[in-house]
Design a protein around this motif. Sequence first.
Motif, PDB file in Angstrom:
ATOM      1  N   LEU A  72       0.871  -1.176   0.000  1.00  0.00           N
ATOM      2  CA  LEU A  72       0.000   0.000   0.000  1.00  0.00           C
ATOM      3  C   LEU A  72       0.904   1.221   0.000  1.00  0.00           C
ATOM      4  O   LEU A  72       1.779   1.350   0.868  1.00  0.00           O
ATOM      5  N   CYS A  82      -4.615   5.027   0.390  1.00  0.00           N
ATOM      6  CA  CYS A  82      -5.898   4.399   0.048  1.00  0.00           C
ATOM      7  C   CYS A  82      -7.081   5.198   0.589  1.00  0.00           C
ATOM      8  O   CYS A  82      -7.043   5.681   1.723  1.00  0.00           O
ATOM      9  N   THR A  83      -8.126   5.309  -0.208  1.00  0.00           N
ATOM     10  CA  THR A  83      -9.324   6.052   0.198  1.00  0.00           C
ATOM     11  C   THR A  83     -10.489   5.096   0.499  1.00  0.00           C
ATOM     12  O   THR A  83     -11.635   5.549   0.599  1.00  0.00           O
ATOM     13  N   ALA A  84     -10.192   3.830   0.610  1.00  0.00           N
ATOM     14  CA  ALA A  84     -11.215   2.812   0.937  1.00  0.00           C
ATOM     15  C   ALA A  84     -12.413   2.884  -0.010  1.00  0.00           C
ATOM     16  O   ALA A  84     -13.561   2.846   0.426  1.00  0.00           O
ATOM     17  N   CYS A  85     -12.126   2.980  -1.303  1.00  0.00           N
ATOM     18  CA  CYS A  85     -13.216   3.122  -2.282  1.00  0.00           C
ATOM     19  C   CYS A  85     -13.764   1.765  -2.735  1.00  0.00           C
ATOM     20  O   CYS A  85     -14.762   1.703  -3.440  1.00  0.00           O
ATOM     21  N   TYR A  86     -13.072   0.703  -2.404  1.00  0.00           N
ATOM     22  CA  TYR A  86     -13.515  -0.668  -2.726  1.00  0.00           C
ATOM     23  C   TYR A  86     -13.335  -1.069  -4.190  1.00  0.00           C
ATOM     24  O   TYR A  86     -13.775  -2.144  -4.571  1.00  0.00           O
ATOM     25  N   LEU A  87     -12.757  -0.222  -5.015  1.00  0.00           N
ATOM     26  CA  LEU A  87     -12.643  -0.602  -6.436  1.00  0.00           C
ATOM     27  C   LEU A  87     -11.742  -1.825  -6.606  1.00  0.00           C
ATOM     28  O   LEU A  87     -12.008  -2.697  -7.432  1.00  0.00           O
ATOM     29  N   CYS A  88     -10.662  -1.883  -5.812  1.00  0.00           N
ATOM     30  CA  CYS A  88      -9.763  -3.042  -5.924  1.00  0.00           C
ATOM     31  C   CYS A  88     -10.477  -4.323  -5.498  1.00  0.00           C
ATOM     32  O   CYS A  88     -10.387  -5.354  -6.168  1.00  0.00           O
ATOM     33  N   ILE A  99     -11.822  -4.886   3.125  1.00  0.00           N
ATOM     34  CA  ILE A  99     -11.595  -3.497   3.539  1.00  0.00           C
ATOM     35  C   ILE A  99     -12.688  -3.083   4.528  1.00  0.00           C
ATOM     36  O   ILE A  99     -13.864  -3.389   4.319  1.00  0.00           O
ATOM     37  N   TYR A 116      -7.411  -3.179   6.141  1.00  0.00           N
ATOM     38  CA  TYR A 116      -7.196  -3.535   4.733  1.00  0.00           C
ATOM     39  C   TYR A 116      -6.401  -4.828   4.741  1.00  0.00           C
ATOM     40  O   TYR A 116      -5.275  -4.870   5.237  1.00  0.00           O
ATOM     41  N   CYS A 133      -7.254   0.657  -9.106  1.00  0.00           N
ATOM     42  CA  CYS A 133      -7.106   1.734  -8.116  1.00  0.00           C
ATOM     43  C   CYS A 133      -6.997   3.107  -8.790  1.00  0.00           C
ATOM     44  O   CYS A 133      -6.098   3.339  -9.595  1.00  0.00           O
ATOM     45  N   PRO A 134      -7.875   4.043  -8.432  1.00  0.00           N
ATOM     46  CA  PRO A 134      -7.849   5.353  -9.097  1.00  0.00           C
ATOM     47  C   PRO A 134      -6.794   6.295  -8.524  1.00  0.00           C
ATOM     48  O   PRO A 134      -6.542   7.357  -9.092  1.00  0.00           O
ATOM     49  N   VAL A 135      -6.194   5.941  -7.385  1.00  0.00           N
ATOM     50  CA  VAL A 135      -5.250   6.881  -6.758  1.00  0.00           C
ATOM     51  C   VAL A 135      -3.854   6.269  -6.548  1.00  0.00           C
ATOM     52  O   VAL A 135      -3.075   6.771  -5.743  1.00  0.00           O
ATOM     53  N   ALA A 137      -2.872   3.667  -5.036  1.00  0.00           N
ATOM     54  CA  ALA A 137      -2.648   3.357  -3.622  1.00  0.00           C
ATOM     55  C   ALA A 137      -2.165   1.932  -3.400  1.00  0.00           C
ATOM     56  O   ALA A 137      -1.728   1.598  -2.308  1.00  0.00           O
ATOM     57  N   ILE A 138      -2.255   1.103  -4.424  1.00  0.00           N
ATOM     58  CA  ILE A 138      -1.779  -0.282  -4.270  1.00  0.00           C
ATOM     59  C   ILE A 138      -0.904  -0.621  -5.465  1.00  0.00           C
ATOM     60  O   ILE A 138      -1.246  -0.301  -6.601  1.00  0.00           O
TER      61      ILE A 138
HETATM   62  S1  SF4 Z   1      -8.865   0.860  -5.257  1.00  0.00           S
HETATM   63 FE1  SF4 Z   1      -7.139   1.939  -4.326  1.00  0.00          FE
HETATM   64  S2  SF4 Z   1      -8.046   3.554  -3.106  1.00  0.00           S
HETATM   65 FE2  SF4 Z   1      -9.691   2.141  -3.591  1.00  0.00          FE
HETATM   66  S3  SF4 Z   1      -9.760   0.740  -1.824  1.00  0.00           S
HETATM   67 FE3  SF4 Z   1      -8.411  -0.197  -3.326  1.00  0.00          FE
HETATM   68  S4  SF4 Z   1      -6.339   0.474  -2.805  1.00  0.00           S
HETATM   69 FE4  SF4 Z   1      -7.798   1.804  -1.730  1.00  0.00          FE
END
Ligand code: SF4
Length: 197
Positions: A72, A82-88, A99, A116, A133-135, A137-138
Amino acid sequence: MKRREEMTLLERLYFWEVFKGVVITFSNFLGNLAIYLCQCVGLCKKKRPWVTVEYPDQVTPYAPRYRGRHRLTLKDDGSVKCTACYLCATACPAQCIHIEPEEHEDPTVEKFPKRYEIDTLLCIYCGYCVEACPVDAIRMDSGIHPEVYTADPRAFIEDKQTLMQRSIAVQKQGPTEMLSQHLKRMQNIEKAPFSAK
Ligand code: SF4
Ligand code: SF4
């Protein structure tokens, strides 16, 4: 997603599957033997036989796009990006990312992952989480293989701290040093099977 395929009658009898496995093994063996014999008499010099890499004593060079252990990524202040958006977790075909989000005390940050976790025994190292991941973060650029932990499957669940620490290790040591330490641990796995994350 269908998680478990129903086995056919032939598969449930096992003999057909065992037979198929034996045929594949022997065809590879005979193919390799044929290449070896041809090369002994100066033929098929360009043909490469199948080889077994005796990992971890032998390591083949990794491709530049090799997907290794997850990490991370961190902000400049050391907190998790990570913004905990759940996309991953949504993109993960193995459903091995868990998450738990939490509100951040800073009003400019919407939320962050209180928890996480990646179950590395279920993970197939496809990299979809990284793509989703849009930011940024992973990442899976640590350059190292999945770790072998204890016989307890729960030990293979890598938590937020482990994944964050790996980012610090990548910055401080670099992937090459991390890989070399990992290989040493793997070479001594029979003496010390309980490795650190
Ligand atoms: S997609 Fe990226 S920002 Fe969103 S929960 Fe997963 S690691 Fe975090
Ligand atoms: S690499 Fe693939 S299987 Fe593993 S956590 Fe990411 S999306 Fe899931």
